[in-house]
Design a protein around this motif. Structure first.
Motif, PDB file in Angstrom:
ATOM      1  N   SER A  57     -32.384 -15.593 -44.293  1.00 18.99           N
ATOM      2  CA  SER A  57     -32.377 -16.518 -43.020  1.00 18.99           C
ATOM      3  C   SER A  57     -31.185 -15.701 -42.593  1.00 18.99           C
ATOM      4  O   SER A  57     -30.690 -16.282 -41.014  1.00 18.99           O
ATOM      5  CB  SER A  57     -32.233 -17.848 -43.200  1.00 18.99           C
ATOM      6  OG  SER A  57     -31.598 -18.341 -44.598  1.00 18.99           O
ATOM      7  N   GLY A  58     -29.740 -15.385 -42.706  1.00 18.57           N
ATOM      8  CA  GLY A  58     -29.009 -15.392 -42.525  1.00 18.57           C
ATOM      9  C   GLY A  58     -27.686 -16.484 -42.762  1.00 18.57           C
ATOM     10  O   GLY A  58     -26.680 -15.978 -42.656  1.00 18.57           O
ATOM     11  N   ALA A  59     -28.181 -17.834 -43.469  1.00 16.55           N
ATOM     12  CA  ALA A  59     -27.749 -18.670 -43.839  1.00 16.55           C
ATOM     13  C   ALA A  59     -26.636 -18.803 -45.092  1.00 16.55           C
ATOM     14  O   ALA A  59     -26.749 -18.264 -45.640  1.00 16.55           O
ATOM     15  CB  ALA A  59     -29.054 -19.958 -44.275  1.00 16.55           C
ATOM     16  N   VAL A  60     -25.114 -19.564 -44.794  1.00 19.49           N
ATOM     17  CA  VAL A  60     -23.987 -19.620 -45.482  1.00 19.49           C
ATOM     18  C   VAL A  60     -23.620 -21.051 -45.806  1.00 19.49           C
ATOM     19  O   VAL A  60     -24.312 -21.628 -45.309  1.00 19.49           O
ATOM     20  CB  VAL A  60     -22.960 -18.787 -45.151  1.00 19.49           C
ATOM     21  CG1 VAL A  60     -22.213 -18.923 -45.774  1.00 19.49           C
ATOM     22  CG2 VAL A  60     -22.997 -17.718 -44.086  1.00 19.49           C
ATOM     23  N   THR A  61     -23.631 -21.092 -46.970  1.00 21.38           N
ATOM     24  CA  THR A  61     -23.960 -22.718 -47.494  1.00 21.38           C
ATOM     25  C   THR A  61     -22.299 -22.639 -48.570  1.00 21.38           C
ATOM     26  O   THR A  61     -22.695 -21.456 -49.332  1.00 21.38           O
ATOM     27  CB  THR A  61     -24.585 -23.315 -48.354  1.00 21.38           C
ATOM     28  OG1 THR A  61     -25.723 -23.522 -47.200  1.00 21.38           O
ATOM     29  CG2 THR A  61     -24.065 -24.533 -48.519  1.00 21.38           C
ATOM     30  N   ALA A  62     -21.356 -23.317 -48.561  1.00 16.12           N
ATOM     31  CA  ALA A  62     -19.853 -23.240 -49.001  1.00 16.12           C
ATOM     32  C   ALA A  62     -19.451 -24.951 -49.517  1.00 16.12           C
ATOM     33  O   ALA A  62     -19.837 -25.509 -48.951  1.00 16.12           O
ATOM     34  CB  ALA A  62     -18.750 -22.279 -48.485  1.00 16.12           C
ATOM     35  N   LYS A  63     -19.246 -24.793 -50.639  1.00 13.58           N
ATOM     36  CA  LYS A  63     -19.192 -25.744 -51.327  1.00 13.58           C
ATOM     37  C   LYS A  63     -17.866 -26.168 -51.973  1.00 13.58           C
ATOM     38  O   LYS A  63     -17.752 -25.514 -53.097  1.00 13.58           O
ATOM     39  CB  LYS A  63     -20.250 -27.034 -51.739  1.00 13.58           C
ATOM     40  CG  LYS A  63     -20.039 -28.428 -52.664  1.00 13.58           C
ATOM     41  CD  LYS A  63     -20.831 -28.994 -52.498  1.00 13.58           C
ATOM     42  CE  LYS A  63     -22.102 -28.500 -53.988  1.00 13.58           C
ATOM     43  NZ  LYS A  63     -22.998 -29.289 -54.606  1.00 13.58           N
ATOM     44  N   ALA A  64     -16.926 -27.115 -52.680  1.00 16.33           N
ATOM     45  CA  ALA A  64     -15.500 -27.283 -53.412  1.00 16.33           C
ATOM     46  C   ALA A  64     -15.993 -28.879 -53.380  1.00 16.33           C
ATOM     47  O   ALA A  64     -15.815 -29.772 -53.305  1.00 16.33           O
ATOM     48  CB  ALA A  64     -14.419 -27.010 -52.756  1.00 16.33           C
ATOM     49  N   THR A  65     -15.721 -29.015 -55.150  1.00 18.54           N
ATOM     50  CA  THR A  65     -15.808 -29.847 -54.930  1.00 18.54           C
ATOM     51  C   THR A  65     -14.726 -30.961 -57.214  1.00 18.54           C
ATOM     52  O   THR A  65     -14.349 -29.228 -57.508  1.00 18.54           O
ATOM     53  CB  THR A  65     -17.231 -30.683 -56.182  1.00 18.54           C
ATOM     54  OG1 THR A  65     -18.137 -30.536 -55.161  1.00 18.54           O
ATOM     55  CG2 THR A  65     -16.579 -31.961 -56.781  1.00 18.54           C
ATOM     56  N   THR A  66     -13.574 -31.781 -55.927  1.00 18.44           N
ATOM     57  CA  THR A  66     -13.324 -31.376 -57.481  1.00 18.44           C
ATOM     58  C   THR A  66     -12.718 -33.041 -57.650  1.00 18.44           C
ATOM     59  O   THR A  66     -12.773 -33.981 -56.476  1.00 18.44           O
ATOM     60  CB  THR A  66     -11.048 -31.361 -56.110  1.00 18.44           C
ATOM     61  OG1 THR A  66     -11.308 -30.360 -55.679  1.00 18.44           O
ATOM     62  CG2 THR A  66     -10.332 -31.285 -57.477  1.00 18.44           C
ATOM     63  N   ALA A  67     -12.586 -32.998 -58.869  1.00 18.45           N
ATOM     64  CA  ALA A  67     -12.916 -34.859 -59.702  1.00 18.45           C
ATOM     65  C   ALA A  67     -11.146 -35.092 -59.522  1.00 18.45           C
ATOM     66  O   ALA A  67     -10.025 -34.854 -60.712  1.00 18.45           O
ATOM     67  CB  ALA A  67     -13.478 -34.198 -61.110  1.00 18.45           C
TER      68      ALA A  67
END
Length: 254
Positions: A93-103
């Motif tokens: 699909s060409g879709a991009v997902t990025a995620k960052a999580t800091t606790a």
């Protein structure tokens, strides 16, 4: 002679194949990119050497697509628990997902101005599809000292001024969203900007917690790969078979 004509028909079919498949492949379109990281510190406090940390737990669609760091500390500036980041692209699909999580984020940097600052979880997310690029941030159980609790899902580019007495020493930006010139979107869930240059300032520089950058999305799956290859071969068969048949029929007639 018959075999010669057949070979010419096969050659023509090969030429047709190269035109069909080459024309379907994107010649210059780069695939969609995405990246994320958990913590980045670039600060010079008054009378002290510069402190540079990170970016930590960097992930990228080009690899590594996931990253984890057990914790981070910049003395007198920031403390953090587990940091995770991911950046992935769907090649169909060409879709991009990025995620960052800091606790378990603490900001002793701001203690003189606000008191104790802590956030249980700081997360930045962005997604890019053929419809566009969007992002969001979550700050779970966030308490900014004397300012008190803040919305867990702040509006984009929410700014909080930090002062010591009458002097503004820093700006806290929640859910910072930056539209880049290349069409990508950067989301910084928590960004502390030290203003510097004024009497009583803490110092100068930036602290960023949980950052994600996306897009724009890549074109959908090209014709010459995956399922698109079968479509291309189907078109090749539809074009090449009549060509070979016509040559042989003309030979028989002659």
């Amino acid at each position: 002679m018959k075999s010669s004509l057949v070979r010419r028909g096969g050659l023509l079919a090969a030429v047709v194949a190269s035109v069909v498949l080459a024309g379907a492949a994107p010649a210059s379109a780069a695939p969609g990119d995405g990246s994320a990281y958990g913590v980045k510190v670039g600060v010079t406090l008054l009378g002290q050497p510069a402190v540079n940390v990170g970016p930590l737990a960097v992930a990228n669609t080009a690899g590594p697509t996931t990253s984890t760091v057990a914790g981070a500390t910049a003395a007198g500036i920031l403390t953090a628990g587990v940091i995770t980041a991911e950046a992935k692209r769907d090649d169909e699909s060409g879709a991009v997902t990025a995620k960052a999580t800091t606790a378990d984020v603490g900001l002793p940097l701001l203690k003189a101005a606000l008191g104790t600052v802590g956030v249980k979880t700081v997360e930045a997310v962005c997604t890019a599809t053929q419809e566009g690029v969007k992002g969001s941030s979550t700050l779970a159980d966030a308490k900014l000292g004397s300012i008190g609790a803040v919305d867990a899902n702040p509006a984009p580019n929410t700014q909080i001024k930090v002062a010591i007495g009458l002097v503004n020493v820093a700006t806290i930006i929640l859910n910072e969203q930056i539209q880049n010139k290349d069409g990508s979107l950067t989301v910084n869930a928590l960004h502390v900007k030290l203003l510097g240059g004024v009497v009583g300032a803490l110092g100068s520089g930036d602290v960023i917690v949980s950052s994600a950058t996306c897009g724009p999305a890549a074109p959908p799956m090209p014709l010459a790969s995956g399922a698109g290859l079968w479509v291309g071969l189907g078109l090749l068969g539809a074009i090449a078979l009549p060509v070979g048949t016509r040559i042989l029929r003309n030979r028989r007639t002659a």
